[in-house]
Design an enzyme around this catalytic site. Structure first.
Site, PDB file in Angstrom:
ATOM      1  N   GLU A 183       9.334  16.867  14.818  1.00  0.00           N
ATOM      2  CA  GLU A 183       9.846  16.643  13.456  1.00  0.00           C
ATOM      3  C   GLU A 183       9.151  17.614  12.492  1.00  0.00           C
ATOM      4  OE1 GLU A 183       8.751  13.025  11.312  1.00  0.00           O
ATOM      5  OE2 GLU A 183      10.844  12.783  10.736  1.00  0.00           O
TER       6      GLU A 183
ATOM      7  N   CYS B  12      14.027  11.130   6.800  1.00  0.00           N
ATOM      8  CA  CYS B  12      13.839  10.704   8.193  1.00  0.00           C
ATOM      9  C   CYS B  12      15.112  10.875   9.007  1.00  0.00           C
ATOM     10  CB  CYS B  12      13.362   9.262   8.239  1.00  0.00           C
ATOM     11  SG  CYS B  12      14.436   8.123   7.371  1.00  0.00           S
TER      12      CYS B  12
ATOM     13  N   GLU C  28       9.432   1.804  11.149  1.00  0.00           N
ATOM     14  CA  GLU C  28      10.473   2.799  10.840  1.00  0.00           C
ATOM     15  C   GLU C  28       9.796   4.155  10.877  1.00  0.00           C
ATOM     16  OE1 GLU C  28      13.516   2.053  10.601  1.00  0.00           O
ATOM     17  OE2 GLU C  28      13.684  -0.003   9.896  1.00  0.00           O
TER      18      GLU C  28
ATOM     19  N   LYS D  27       0.892  -1.172   0.000  1.00  0.00           N
ATOM     20  CA  LYS D  27       0.000   0.000   0.000  1.00  0.00           C
ATOM     21  C   LYS D  27       0.925   1.216   0.000  1.00  0.00           C
ATOM     22  CE  LYS D  27      -1.822   3.079   1.866  1.00  0.00           C
ATOM     23  NZ  LYS D  27      -1.558   4.474   1.430  1.00  0.00           N
TER      24      LYS D  27
HETATM   25  P1  NAD Z   1       2.407   8.828   7.152  1.00  0.00           P
HETATM   26  O1  NAD Z   1       2.505   8.158   8.465  1.00  0.00           O
HETATM   27  O2  NAD Z   1       1.449   9.949   7.010  1.00  0.00           O
HETATM   28  O3  NAD Z   1       1.996   7.794   5.999  1.00  0.00           O
HETATM   29  C1  NAD Z   1       2.776   6.653   5.718  1.00  0.00           C
HETATM   30  C2  NAD Z   1       1.893   5.588   5.092  1.00  0.00           C
HETATM   31  O4  NAD Z   1       0.948   5.153   6.050  1.00  0.00           O
HETATM   32  C3  NAD Z   1       1.091   6.070   3.880  1.00  0.00           C
HETATM   33  O5  NAD Z   1       1.069   5.043   2.914  1.00  0.00           O
HETATM   34  C4  NAD Z   1      -0.295   6.287   4.472  1.00  0.00           C
HETATM   35  O6  NAD Z   1      -1.336   6.153   3.515  1.00  0.00           O
HETATM   36  C5  NAD Z   1      -0.362   5.157   5.478  1.00  0.00           C
HETATM   37  N1  NAD Z   1      -1.315   5.351   6.570  1.00  0.00           N
HETATM   38  C6  NAD Z   1      -1.741   6.509   7.124  1.00  0.00           C
HETATM   39  N2  NAD Z   1      -2.636   6.258   8.109  1.00  0.00           N
HETATM   40  C7  NAD Z   1      -2.775   4.906   8.178  1.00  0.00           C
HETATM   41  C8  NAD Z   1      -3.558   4.031   9.000  1.00  0.00           C
HETATM   42  N3  NAD Z   1      -4.371   4.490   9.943  1.00  0.00           N
HETATM   43  N4  NAD Z   1      -3.441   2.707   8.790  1.00  0.00           N
HETATM   44  C9  NAD Z   1      -2.598   2.215   7.857  1.00  0.00           C
HETATM   45  N5  NAD Z   1      -1.862   2.991   7.038  1.00  0.00           N
HETATM   46  C10 NAD Z   1      -1.938   4.331   7.209  1.00  0.00           C
HETATM   47  O7  NAD Z   1       3.891   9.271   6.782  1.00  0.00           O
HETATM   48  P2  NAD Z   1       4.354  10.178   5.554  1.00  0.00           P
HETATM   49  O8  NAD Z   1       3.930  11.580   5.843  1.00  0.00           O
HETATM   50  O9  NAD Z   1       3.950   9.508   4.288  1.00  0.00           O
HETATM   51  O10 NAD Z   1       5.955  10.054   5.649  1.00  0.00           O
HETATM   52  C11 NAD Z   1       6.764  10.901   6.378  1.00  0.00           C
HETATM   53  C12 NAD Z   1       7.157  10.275   7.704  1.00  0.00           C
HETATM   54  O11 NAD Z   1       7.844   9.051   7.479  1.00  0.00           O
HETATM   55  C13 NAD Z   1       8.124  11.116   8.517  1.00  0.00           C
HETATM   56  O12 NAD Z   1       7.744  11.091   9.868  1.00  0.00           O
HETATM   57  C14 NAD Z   1       9.455  10.409   8.337  1.00  0.00           C
HETATM   58  O13 NAD Z   1      10.398  10.632   9.350  1.00  0.00           O
HETATM   59  C15 NAD Z   1       9.021   8.996   8.278  1.00  0.00           C
HETATM   60  N6  NAD Z   1      10.034   8.165   7.634  1.00  0.00           N
HETATM   61  C16 NAD Z   1      10.745   7.292   8.413  1.00  0.00           C
HETATM   62  C17 NAD Z   1      11.745   6.511   7.841  1.00  0.00           C
HETATM   63  C18 NAD Z   1      12.545   5.545   8.665  1.00  0.00           C
HETATM   64  O14 NAD Z   1      13.156   4.668   8.082  1.00  0.00           O
HETATM   65  N7  NAD Z   1      12.567   5.651   9.988  1.00  0.00           N
HETATM   66  C19 NAD Z   1      12.001   6.614   6.467  1.00  0.00           C
HETATM   67  C20 NAD Z   1      11.251   7.505   5.710  1.00  0.00           C
HETATM   68  C21 NAD Z   1      10.267   8.264   6.311  1.00  0.00           C
END
Ligand code: NAD
Length: 486
Positions: free
Chosen positions: A378, A280, A246, A171
């Site tokens: 963040e 991240c 992550e 997804k």
């Molecule tokens: P997000 O949490 O908004 O979304 C990530 C994914 O989760 C998307 O596909 C979204 O559709 C899905 N999602 C959202 N709500 C959900 C739910 N209730 N159930 C299941 N899936 C759901 O994150 P984002 O804004 O897309 O990405 C940015 C974030 O990701 C930042 O906080 C960044 O630090 C983090 N990040 C972490 C790493 C790591 O390896 N630690 C790497 C890249 C990004």
């Protein structure tokens, strides 16, 4: 289009959502919107492929040939993938090119590592027992990914999940669906058996939540925001889902006054302004020793004034537009909060012809104290908070005084201090005198609110496989004889 059971299909509901360009805020394309019906179909296809298809029965070498084939096809289309990723995310194309290359390496690495390093352990217990472990794939892997660096992040989950013998439902993030659509075509071209790999586009609260709630999706590998990770863990708790998390970060770069000044400067600038600051592991907090603070800040100001802000498709561009208008507003609001909290805000100028895009100029927040929101939360944009410290003890205390613990960076020429500080910082990963480079054999992951578990290297085997222990009696060892009459 959704990719389910080897077919590209529209959504059952007929619904779609608009994918918007970060550069123009015009629509790029419409994307079929999946929900629980598509997730149910994709998970059923993946389960059937796992339980009854050829994927689980074929020799490992044959399975890994498919993995190598995917890598070859990615390489053949690397320029196109880099282009799609830049158009979709606003990341500069010079940076998405490197990510496309890394994506194929993810597949090659796991094709190699599964065949050479996925090994169990064996213990002989006197002459009585032999105990050994084997790795078994778990079943349907649910993978949920974010919009920053989507193609690379998707492939680093898909490669180990498939190479270890699982089947997959991906997804991808709704804000950057293009490269996941292309990946489905690539995997289709590699002729994996139907149902082994599936993609369902849709929103987190609907498609993502349905994947988490599905009892046949045995594991969820999630990369995204900390609050989303926490929500997902709650939603899957009844089924005791296996999770890899992550999550977000607020990573420090600690620069001591004996550091190689120019290299530390290069690393600090790259670490926060590369990938538009939507990274991240970005060093969003600069902890600089007070003896060199003024000189370091002056050099930073000069650098941010020279950073090339531009069209993500221009090879020269160093910083592009943020992913969405909503995210732009969020990042801007933090800059406002910084000023309200008493920080001095220093921003570069954005060229006038870029007014349609979600551009936030590289920004320094000076005179920040660690208690301010901009030092704790963040921001996920090209914004770095600058805090000075007196000595090593204070640097470590400041570094650790956050809820996150993803990455950290230490710059010093004192070898002993470098190791000492590195080990004292509570983060999953720490680089000494280095920017963020990672060999694929090394694990990746965060501590505290930045994550649970490790991905990468052979650590991925712990997550994507079940370790089963086989106990074998080698002879007639003693068994208590309850109820036996003499
Ligand atoms: P997000 O949490 O908004 O979304 C990530 C994914 O989760 C998307 O596909 C979204 O559709 C899905 N999602 C959202 N709500 C959900 C739910 N209730 N159930 C299941 N899936 C759901 O994150 P984002 O804004 O897309 O990405 C940015 C974030 O990701 C930042 O906080 C960044 O630090 C983090 N990040 C972490 C790493 C790591 O390896 N630690 C790497 C890249 C990004």
């Amino acid at each position: 289009m959704q990719y389910i059971n080897g077919e590209f299909i529209p959504s059952q509901s007929g619904k779609s959502f608009r994918n918007i360009s970060p550069f123009t805020n015009n629509m790029i394309n419409e994307v079929a919107e999946g929900g629980s019906a598509e997730i149910n179909a994709a998970v059923a296809a993946a389960k059937e492929a796992f339980d009854n298809g050829p994927w689980g029965k074929m020799k490992v070498a044959e399975r890994l040939d498919y993995i190598r084939k995917i890598a070859d096809i990615i390489d053949a289309h690397a320029d196109e993938i880099a282009y799609l990723e830049a158009v979709d995310t606003g990341l500069p194309i010079s940076q998405t090119k490197k990510q496309a290359a890394r994506a194929s390496q993810n597949f090659r690495f796991y094709a190699e590592t599964v065949s050479t390093r996925m090994a169990g352990e064996a213990y002989q217990v006197d002459n009585e027992f032999l105990n050994y472990t084997i790795h078994k794939p778990i079943g349907v892997a649910g993978l949920i990914t974010p919009w920053n660096a989507p193609f690379m992040l998707e492939t680093w989950k898909i490669a180990p999940a498939l190479a270890t013998g699982n089947t997959v439902v991906l997804k991808p993030a709704e804000l950057s669906p293009l490269s996941a659509g292309r990946l489905a075509e690539i995997i289709h071209e590699a002729e994996l058996p139907n149902g082994v790999f599936n993609v369902v586009h849709g929103f987190g609260e609907t498609a993502g939540a349905a994947l988490v709630a599905h009892p046949d999706a045995k594991l969820i590998s999630f990369t995204g925001e900390t609050v989303t990770g926490s929500e997902i863990m709650k939603n899957g708790a009844d089924q005791l889902k296996r999770y890899s998390m992550e999550l977000g970060g607020k990573s420090p770069i600690i620069v001591f006054d004996d550091a190689d000044f120019d290299r530390a400067l290069d690393a600090a600038v790259w670490g926060i302004f590369s990938f538009n600051g939507e990274r991240c592991t970005a060093n969003s907090r600069l902890l600089v020793q007070e003896t060199i603070k003024d000189k370091f800040v002056a050099a930073l100001k000069e650098r941010i004034g020279n950073i090339i802000i531009g069209d993500p498709l221009d090879q020269q561009t160093e910083v592009g537009p943020l992913i969405s208008a909503e995210h732009y507003e969020k990042v801007k609001s933090y800059i406002k909060i910084a000023a309200e909290e008493g920080a001095d805000v220093i921003s570069a100028d954005i060229p006038a012809d870029l007014s349609k895009g979600n551009y936030v100029a590289p920004t320094l927040l000076l005179n920040v104290t660690n208690g301010m929101r901009v030092a704790q939360e963040e921001i996920f944009g090209p914004v770095m908070a600058v805090i000075s410290f007196k000595d090593e003890t204070e640097a470590i205390a400041l570094a650790n005084d956050v809820t996150y613990g993803l990455a950290g960076y230490v710059w010093t020429k004192d070898l002993q201090r470098g190791h000492r500080v590195a080990q004292a910082v509570d983060s999953g990963m720490l680089w000494i005198n280095s920017q963020n480079v990672r060999d694929l054999r090394i694990p990746f992951g965060g501590s505290k609110h930045s994550g649970i578990g490790r991905e990468g290297g052979h650590y991925a085997f712990e997550f994507y496989t079940e370790t089963q222990v086989i106990h074998v009696a080698l002879g007639d060892h003693h068994i208590p004889q309850f109820g036996k009459k003499e």
